[in-house]
Structures are given as C-alpha cells and as structure tokens.
Design an enzyme around this catalytic site. Structure first.
Site, mmCIF file in Angstrom:
data_model
loop_
_atom_site.group_PDB
_atom_site.id
_atom_site.type_symbol
_atom_site.label_atom_id
_atom_site.label_comp_id
_atom_site.label_asym_id
_atom_site.label_seq_id
_atom_site.Cartn_x
_atom_site.Cartn_y
_atom_site.Cartn_z
ATOM 1 N N ARG A 53 68.833 5.177 57.160
ATOM 2 C CA ARG A 53 68.079 6.661 57.129
ATOM 3 C C ARG A 53 66.925 6.062 56.263
ATOM 4 O O ARG A 53 65.737 7.110 56.214
ATOM 5 C CB ARG A 53 68.824 7.607 56.489
ATOM 6 C CG ARG A 53 69.641 8.610 57.444
ATOM 7 C CD ARG A 53 70.407 9.533 56.662
ATOM 8 N NE ARG A 53 71.390 9.055 56.007
ATOM 9 C CZ ARG A 53 72.431 9.479 55.016
ATOM 10 N NH1 ARG A 53 72.197 10.831 55.376
ATOM 11 N NH2 ARG A 53 73.003 8.929 54.627
ATOM 12 N N LYS B 83 87.833 -0.272 59.988
ATOM 13 C CA LYS B 83 88.960 0.640 59.622
ATOM 14 C C LYS B 83 88.347 1.396 58.204
ATOM 15 O O LYS B 83 87.323 0.906 57.935
ATOM 16 C CB LYS B 83 90.110 -0.261 59.026
ATOM 17 C CG LYS B 83 89.929 -1.036 57.701
ATOM 18 C CD LYS B 83 91.136 -1.963 57.224
ATOM 19 C CE LYS B 83 91.823 -0.722 56.191
ATOM 20 N NZ LYS B 83 91.231 -0.884 54.873
ATOM 21 N N GLU C 286 96.291 -7.671 44.277
ATOM 22 C CA GLU C 286 94.782 -7.749 43.992
ATOM 23 C C GLU C 286 94.598 -7.667 42.490
ATOM 24 O O GLU C 286 95.297 -6.711 41.869
ATOM 25 C CB GLU C 286 94.158 -6.734 44.772
ATOM 26 C CG GLU C 286 93.984 -7.072 46.257
ATOM 27 C CD GLU C 286 92.837 -5.990 47.010
ATOM 28 O OE1 GLU C 286 91.961 -6.408 47.421
ATOM 29 O OE2 GLU C 286 93.411 -5.085 47.209
ATOM 30 N N ASP D 5 95.312 2.172 53.166
ATOM 31 C CA ASP D 5 94.335 1.232 52.983
ATOM 32 C C ASP D 5 94.788 0.032 53.316
ATOM 33 O O ASP D 5 94.052 -0.858 53.886
ATOM 34 C CB ASP D 5 93.792 1.424 51.584
ATOM 35 C CG ASP D 5 92.383 0.516 51.197
ATOM 36 O OD1 ASP D 5 91.761 0.386 52.123
ATOM 37 O OD2 ASP D 5 92.547 -0.444 50.454
ATOM 38 N N HIS E 91 96.589 -4.232 57.353
ATOM 39 C CA HIS E 91 96.679 -5.674 57.267
ATOM 40 C C HIS E 91 98.227 -6.022 57.051
ATOM 41 O O HIS E 91 98.568 -6.968 57.711
ATOM 42 C CB HIS E 91 95.840 -6.000 55.755
ATOM 43 C CG HIS E 91 94.636 -5.621 55.809
ATOM 44 N ND1 HIS E 91 93.696 -5.447 57.048
ATOM 45 C CD2 HIS E 91 93.852 -4.903 54.820
ATOM 46 C CE1 HIS E 91 92.517 -5.037 56.465
ATOM 47 N NE2 HIS E 91 92.568 -4.813 55.350
ATOM 48 N N LYS F 117 96.640 -2.767 43.616
ATOM 49 C CA LYS F 117 95.376 -3.055 42.863
ATOM 50 C C LYS F 117 95.738 -3.429 41.602
ATOM 51 O O LYS F 117 96.816 -2.852 40.857
ATOM 52 C CB LYS F 117 94.532 -1.923 42.910
ATOM 53 C CG LYS F 117 94.245 -1.433 44.407
ATOM 54 C CD LYS F 117 92.880 -2.190 44.997
ATOM 55 C CE LYS F 117 92.697 -1.646 46.139
ATOM 56 N NZ LYS F 117 91.864 -2.688 47.014
HETATM 57 C C1 BG6 Z 1 90.151 -4.004 52.676
HETATM 58 C C2 BG6 Z 1 90.814 -2.809 51.755
HETATM 59 O O1 BG6 Z 1 90.716 -3.566 54.031
HETATM 60 O O2 BG6 Z 1 90.813 -4.943 52.460
HETATM 61 C C3 BG6 Z 1 90.351 -3.066 50.364
HETATM 62 O O3 BG6 Z 1 90.042 -1.616 52.268
HETATM 63 C C4 BG6 Z 1 90.799 -4.495 50.072
HETATM 64 O O4 BG6 Z 1 90.963 -2.144 49.471
HETATM 65 C C5 BG6 Z 1 90.559 -5.546 51.184
HETATM 66 O O5 BG6 Z 1 90.492 -4.889 48.574
HETATM 67 C C6 BG6 Z 1 91.364 -6.801 50.732
HETATM 68 O O6 BG6 Z 1 90.567 -7.812 51.711
HETATM 69 P P1 BG6 Z 1 90.409 -9.167 51.159
HETATM 70 O O7 BG6 Z 1 90.053 -9.917 52.583
HETATM 71 O O8 BG6 Z 1 89.686 -9.301 49.986
HETATM 72 O O9 BG6 Z 1 92.088 -9.829 51.004
#
Ligand code: BG6
Length: 504
Positions: free
Chosen positions: A52, A158, A226, A245, A250, A350
């Site tokens: 934008r 996603k 993470e 998420d 995943h 997390k």
């Molecule tokens: C994303 C999530 O799809 O994958 C995030 O929305 C997450 O919350 C991320 O941190 C992790 O991806 P990667 O490749 O860093 O393991």
C-alpha cells in the site's frame, strides 16, 4: 521431483501480495535470489511486489536487499549478482481489497509477454494475513487477470483457516476460482532438507521397511521446541495458540511422513493420498478423555541467556489474563495394521530450553538378554533420531561392545550428519518449495483434503481447550522444558521426552 535448471524452467512472473511484508523480506526474496544464483530461474523472470505504500522500484529493491543481507543463508549479497537479479524486480502500489487496483498487474503481465514473446507461468503469492486470501482470489477473478489453469498458480500461506469450518469455506471459495492443481498451500516444514530425506531413508533402503511397524517400533516422538517466544506476533498468536500454529500443520505432516505407507511412485497425488490415509486412520479424539491425551502450557517470565524475558501474558498485544497455549503435547494412535498400539507423542512449545526439531523412533526391547546383568549389561533400546534442525542428521543408537577385555555393552551412534555440509550449503525450505512451484510439482504442498483432515482431527481438543477456559496459566517458566502435565502425559506410559543426544 527432478529439479529443473534455468534452461529447462519456463519463464515466470511472480506477483507477491504482501510484497513489503516480513515474509517477503525474510524468506521469499532470499529464496528466489538463491535460486537465481543456483541458475534455477529462467532468464526471463519477473517479480512484482505489491503493497500500500508509495515506493519507487529502486527503494523497493533496496529494502529487499537489506532483507537478503540479513536473512539469506549465504549472507550478504554480491553487488553485481544482486543488481542483475534486482533488475527483474518491480513494485506496484495496490489496494488488495480493490479490484480496480489489479488492472495494473494485467498491464505489467501483458507488457512482459510482449517483450519476452513467450508464455510465462504466472504465480500469485498471497503473503498476507489469511483473511485476505479469498479477497485476492476473488479480485483476480473480477479483474479478469490471467488465470490459465495450465500456467497460473496461487500460493497460500498458513494458517489455512482457524478451524475445520473456516478451512472448508476457504477451500470452497478458492476452488470456485482456481482448480486444485493451481493451489499451492504451503507448509514450510515439508520443504526442509531432512524432512525430505525421510522419504529417501524409508523408501530407498531395503533394511528400513521390514522394521518400520508395530512389531519393532515401541513408540514415536515428534518434538519441535523453540527457544524464542512469540516475538512481535501477539495479536496473531492470541487468536491462534500453538495447537493451530504448529500441531495442525507442521507436526501432523511430520507424523504423516513417518507413518505413511510406501507410495508406488513420486506423483504428487500418490504421495499425498498415502499421507491423507494416515490422517484418516488416526484414532478420533473422544471429547470426555482429552485430559488423558493432551496437555497444554503457557510460558511465564524467566531468564534466557542472561536476559530477563517477559511471560506470555506480558507480551505486546496479549491479554494479561490470556488462556492461549504456547505449549502443547498430544498422544495419538494410528489405527491400521502397521501402527496398531504404537503411541505417537507430539510436543511443541515456545520459550523452551533449547530449539530443536527432532523425530525419535524408539524400537522395542530385545526379546532376551544373554549378557551379564550383574555387570550392568542391560542393552538399551535402539533409537533412530531424525534431527531436522538446528543440527541436521539421522543417527541410529545401537548397542556395541566397549573395546577391552570384558564383554561390556555401551550405546554407540551411527550417524549420518550431512558431513562437510553446513546449514548454509543446504537449500532453505522456501527455495525447495518455490522451485517446486515453478516446476508445477505439488508433492510438498497441502491438498484441500489434507488440510481439512488435519483440522478435523484436532477440533475436539481446540473446542475443549476453548471451553475449559481457566488453565492455571502460566504453568512453565521461560527456559524450561515445558509444563509438568506434559511430562506426566508421557511418564504415565513409562516413557520420557527425548532431547537431542549430546554429540560424542
Ligand atoms: C511457523 C509458526 O509456521 O513456524 C511459528 O507460525 C514458528 O510460530 C515457525 O516459530 C517455526 O518454523 P522453523 O522453520 O523456524 O522451525
């Protein structure tokens, strides 16, 4: 699945909605730039970023260059290479919600076609908030932008919906404009190098398949931990939570890759059929029993590497009384001949102690111990540890004789560790995925029924957690391995969560 080189690829035009966004800077442009450096893009390619803000092409390219310098696996861009690559990038101001804005893309596409005298593939990339996916598709249709089923594609990031119903609705609306072969729903985990290697490891080795079943495997763990918190994504995360998420996409896709039956070939639909069969075979979650198979957590404040970090409830754009989960652990069963009775434990969270994505396959105990127990010779169960990141590798943990005069057992690792290859040598997931899109290969992309089946599976947990609001949060401090209830979930079956074994 054969990857194409620049001589073989067709001319390509990418129109990136969300061209000034974070995903574009961090992932999409660095990936396209690396493909260019690898000679994987056709000489005739164009990237049209949209946003934008008022930007000149030069300003736009400069912001993308900063992104490449900061985020590309190859580090800072070489000036000459970048300027050649960047000459194919342009910027188009546009209001995504206004179909009239899309005329400008049509004119750009026509001009490129006339200039190239070729028929390029056109990829519309929705790198925007999910509530705009349909708006983009519908405005492409309204403004009669090119939509040839053979050459036009749309990429959707996603989250694909926020529950089963919204995912179905999204599929329905997209499928009125594009056909399934044109829709590339991204799950970037499927593009990761080691995840792709699971297919090779399972199906290109004669010794694996005979072992890959309930007779030999005791249980499977899929763990994506993470260290980072939610960073600046408070408002997204508040309405998502980690089940949506990470697990819905995943982790369940990793499970499907481990549990699928051998496909007869590498055709996208054959592979995806085998994966979706796994989701269909997964035991339905019974509403009254969710606490027995699922545990949730939310991080509190703590210290990470000498720095004080806030708890989830103190993060920006997060409700101070939030009940959103930042950690989830679940136990699943796949009810078929191969996997009957083998638990699959999934966990992700997390602000945990370490970042690591691991799949651990624990084999059964040996049927009889012929060694001297009194001398501590109790063979440990064999494990196969597939380490996706940050360490990439596959290691088999086997029992062996310790060198010496006694018969003394010891666990040793047989390791495939991508020797000599550093992380920067391996293509990033987005490189693999974008090249597949250019080649029209949908194997690593989520089909409509895959996404819906994954939502269907977890809906009882999502509903239950939403209804049973008060979750006693926060229930784990930053820099820990997560909440106690997740330890209990697996401990009651006699197991514990595995972390990456220390390197020997
Ligand atoms: C994303 C999530 O799809 O994958 C995030 O929305 C997450 O919350 C991320 O941190 C992790 O991806 P990667 O490749 O860093 O393991």
């Amino acid at each position: 699945m054969t990857k194409t080189s620049s001589e073989e690829t067709t001319p390509a035009i990418f129109i990136i909605f969300g061209g000034t966004g974070d995903l574009c800077r961090r992932k999409i442009i660095p990936a396209l730039y690396n493909l260019y450096l690898e000679n994987r893009l056709c000489q005739n390619f164009a990237i049209i970023g949209t946003g934008r803000s008022e930007l000149t092409d030069v300003n736009y390219r400069n912001t993308l260059l900063e992104g490449v310098n900061e985020f590309s696996r190859r580090g800072k861009a070489n000036k000459e290479d970048w300027s050649k690559f960047a000459s194919n990038i342009s910027y188009q101001i546009a209001d995504i919600k206004d179909a009239a804005s899309y005329q400008a893309f049509g004119s750009k596409i026509d001009a490129l076609k006339t200039d190239w005298k070729l028929n390029p593939s056109i990829t519309y990339y929705c790198a925007v908030a999910p509530d705009l996916f349909c708006t983009i598709a519908e405005n492409i249709s309204k403004s009669k932008l090119e939509n040839d089923p053979d050459t036009t594609r749309i990429i959707v990031e996603k989250p694909f919906g926020r529950d089963l119903e919204s995912a179905k609705e999204l599929n329905k609306r997209l499928l009125t404009i594009f056909n399934e072969k044109q829709i590339y729903r991204i799950d970037h985990y499927l593009g990761k190098e080691v995840v792709q290697n699971i297919m090779a490891f399972r199906f290109a080795n004669a010794i694996m398949e005979p072992l890959w079943n309930r007779n030999h495997i005791e249980h499977v763990q899929i763990s994506v931990t993470e260290q980072i918190g939610i960073e600046d994504r408070g408002s997204y995360f508040e309405s998502a939570g980690i089940l949506r998420d990470m697990i819905q996409n995943h982790l369940l896709q990793l499970l499907c890759t481990i549990a699928m039956e051998p496909p007869i070939n590498f055709d996208a639909d054959v592979v995806r059929d085998r994966k979706v069969e796994v989701l269909h075979a997964m035991r339905k979650i019974v509403p009254g029993k969710i606490d027995m198979i699922a545990a949730r957590g939310q991080y509190g404040p703590g210290w990470v590497e000498g720095k004080k970090v806030p708890g989830y409830r103190e993060e920006k754009n997060v409700d101070p009384n939030s009940n959103t989960e930042t950690y989830a652990a679940l136990k699943f069963y796949v009810d078929n001949w191969r996997w009957q009775g083998v638990p699959f434990y999934l966990r992700t969270g997390k602000r945990l102690f370490k970042s690591a994505s691991l799949i651990t396959i624990q084999f059964r105990e040996i049927p009889h111990n012929m060694f001297n127990k009194e001398e501590g010779n109790v063979p440990k169960q064999n494990r196969l540890v597939i380490s996706i990141q940050p360490d990439m590798g596959i290691r088999f943990q086997l029992e062996s004789k310790t060198p010496g005069l006694e018969m003394s057992l010891n666990t040793v690792d047989m390791v495939f560790d991508y020797a000599g290859k550093s992380k920067s040598d391996s293509p990033e997931a987005y490189e693999t995925l974008l090249l597949d899109i250019i080649s029209g290969d949908q194997t690593l992309f989520m089909r409509a029924d895959q996404v819906e089946s994954a939502w269907e599976l977890i809906m009882p947990v999502l509903d239950y957690w939403a209804k049973s609001g008060t979750a006693n949060f926060p229930n784990y401090p930053a820099d820990s391995w997560g909440p106690e209830n997740a330890e209990a979930l697996i401990a009651k079956d006699g197991f514990h969560w595995f972390n990456l074994p220390e390197k020997k």
